[in-house]
Design a protein around this motif. Sequence first.
Motif, PDB file in Angstrom:
ATOM      1  N   UNK A 153      33.953 -67.136 -35.120  1.00  0.00           N
ATOM      2  CA  UNK A 153      35.074 -66.510 -34.415  1.00  0.00           C
ATOM      3  C   UNK A 153      34.842 -66.479 -32.912  1.00  0.00           C
ATOM      4  N   UNK A 154      33.605 -66.155 -32.509  1.00  0.00           N
ATOM      5  CA  UNK A 154      33.298 -66.119 -31.088  1.00  0.00           C
ATOM      6  C   UNK A 154      33.392 -67.479 -30.425  1.00  0.00           C
ATOM      7  N   UNK A 155      32.893 -68.513 -31.095  1.00  0.00           N
ATOM      8  CA  UNK A 155      32.924 -69.855 -30.522  1.00  0.00           C
ATOM      9  C   UNK A 155      34.344 -70.417 -30.466  1.00  0.00           C
ATOM     10  N   UNK A 156      35.142 -70.131 -31.487  1.00  0.00           N
ATOM     11  CA  UNK A 156      36.535 -70.583 -31.467  1.00  0.00           C
ATOM     12  C   UNK A 156      37.284 -69.935 -30.309  1.00  0.00           C
ATOM     13  N   UNK A 157      37.047 -68.647 -30.096  1.00  0.00           N
ATOM     14  CA  UNK A 157      37.700 -67.948 -28.982  1.00  0.00           C
ATOM     15  C   UNK A 157      37.250 -68.529 -27.633  1.00  0.00           C
ATOM     16  N   UNK A 158      35.952 -68.798 -27.496  1.00  0.00           N
ATOM     17  CA  UNK A 158      35.445 -69.375 -26.253  1.00  0.00           C
ATOM     18  C   UNK A 158      36.031 -70.764 -26.007  1.00  0.00           C
ATOM     19  N   UNK A 159      36.167 -71.545 -27.084  1.00  0.00           N
ATOM     20  CA  UNK A 159      36.750 -72.879 -26.937  1.00  0.00           C
ATOM     21  C   UNK A 159      38.215 -72.786 -26.523  1.00  0.00           C
ATOM     22  N   UNK A 160      38.942 -71.819 -27.067  1.00  0.00           N
ATOM     23  CA  UNK A 160      40.346 -71.644 -26.675  1.00  0.00           C
ATOM     24  C   UNK A 160      40.458 -71.254 -25.203  1.00  0.00           C
ATOM     25  N   UNK A 161      39.561 -70.379 -24.754  1.00  0.00           N
ATOM     26  CA  UNK A 161      39.565 -69.999 -23.340  1.00  0.00           C
ATOM     27  C   UNK A 161      39.267 -71.203 -22.453  1.00  0.00           C
ATOM     28  N   UNK A 162      38.306 -72.025 -22.887  1.00  0.00           N
ATOM     29  CA  UNK A 162      37.988 -73.232 -22.136  1.00  0.00           C
ATOM     30  C   UNK A 162      39.180 -74.177 -22.112  1.00  0.00           C
ATOM     31  N   UNK A 163      39.883 -74.284 -23.231  1.00  0.00           N
ATOM     32  CA  UNK A 163      41.060 -75.150 -23.303  1.00  0.00           C
ATOM     33  C   UNK A 163      42.155 -74.675 -22.362  1.00  0.00           C
ATOM     34  N   UNK A 164      42.376 -73.353 -22.298  1.00  0.00           N
ATOM     35  CA  UNK A 164      43.397 -72.823 -21.391  1.00  0.00           C
ATOM     36  C   UNK A 164      43.018 -73.065 -19.934  1.00  0.00           C
ATOM     37  N   UNK A 165      41.743 -72.870 -19.610  1.00  0.00           N
ATOM     38  CA  UNK A 165      41.310 -73.116 -18.235  1.00  0.00           C
ATOM     39  C   UNK A 165      41.481 -74.584 -17.864  1.00  0.00           C
ATOM     40  N   UNK A 172      47.206 -79.289 -14.737  1.00  0.00           N
ATOM     41  CA  UNK A 172      48.492 -79.253 -14.024  1.00  0.00           C
ATOM     42  C   UNK A 172      48.282 -79.398 -12.522  1.00  0.00           C
ATOM     43  N   UNK A 173      47.279 -78.708 -11.991  1.00  0.00           N
ATOM     44  CA  UNK A 173      47.002 -78.822 -10.553  1.00  0.00           C
ATOM     45  C   UNK A 173      46.545 -80.230 -10.185  1.00  0.00           C
ATOM     46  N   UNK A 174      45.698 -80.806 -11.017  1.00  0.00           N
ATOM     47  CA  UNK A 174      45.209 -82.156 -10.751  1.00  0.00           C
ATOM     48  C   UNK A 174      46.343 -83.169 -10.824  1.00  0.00           C
ATOM     49  N   UNK A 175      47.197 -83.019 -11.807  1.00  0.00           N
ATOM     50  CA  UNK A 175      48.352 -83.913 -11.962  1.00  0.00           C
ATOM     51  C   UNK A 175      49.242 -83.855 -10.733  1.00  0.00           C
ATOM     52  N   UNK A 176      49.526 -82.649 -10.262  1.00  0.00           N
ATOM     53  CA  UNK A 176      50.374 -82.499  -9.072  1.00  0.00           C
ATOM     54  C   UNK A 176      49.713 -83.091  -7.841  1.00  0.00           C
ATOM     55  N   UNK A 177      48.396 -82.907  -7.710  1.00  0.00           N
ATOM     56  CA  UNK A 177      47.680 -83.446  -6.557  1.00  0.00           C
ATOM     57  C   UNK A 177      47.716 -84.967  -6.536  1.00  0.00           C
ATOM     58  N   UNK A 178      47.532 -85.575  -7.697  1.00  0.00           N
ATOM     59  CA  UNK A 178      47.565 -87.042  -7.773  1.00  0.00           C
ATOM     60  C   UNK A 178      48.948 -87.580  -7.481  1.00  0.00           C
TER      61      UNK A 178
END
Length: 221
Positions: free
Chosen positions: A192-204, A210-216
């Motif tokens: 449960x802890x690792x799945x939550x951490x992976x989701x947070x990493x995915x959101x980040x 989105x920022x990188x896409x706009x910059x390019x």
Amino acid sequence: MDGNIASIYAQSGWILLTVLAILVLMSIMTWIIALMRCWSLWCARRDNRTALNCFASAENLTQLQHELADNQSPVASLTRDALRASKLYHDQANHSLAAAMPYNRYLTSQIRNSMEQILRRYESGLTVLATISSSAPFIGLFGTVWGIYHALINIGHSGQMSIAAVAGPIGEALISTAIGLFAAIPALLFYNGLVRSKKNLSRDLDGFAHDLHAQLLNNGE
């Protein structure tokens, strides 16, 4: 009979010993996988902060690519993949499949594919933890049932109900249950802890994408 765990299992059959070995192996696998995944996620978050600082301070994309050359974070990997895709699009725009697709759509597709590949690195071991957390209690329960069965056999052989006849097998049953829970509970908590951490990493990573896409797009690369 000595009442410790070693003496109880020394008198057990191969079935109980096999159950014990499986549960101990599951417990060892749980801790190895959990520690490796926790370390990799911690390193990813640490290196992501460095990469984001570079992204914010870089004067241009060429400088950014140079500063992130040795950074192995998800953010740095995504940046390199996006810059590589952008360069490939413009280098082959007149004679490749890229020419048939608008730059915006092509870049979005490449960034999305890169994100999926990056996040897949942090999924290894999660299936094993989920399997252990769900199966270990039942393996322990099998040991419990076998221990009770062994106790009943002893009663049948002795012809009378006595503590001496059932103490060992019942002890085996209780120990099997305890070890099954000992293997399952940490696996469930780590999963449960690792799945939550992976989701947070995915959101980040999604927010940065989105920022990188706009910059390019703004730089026309």
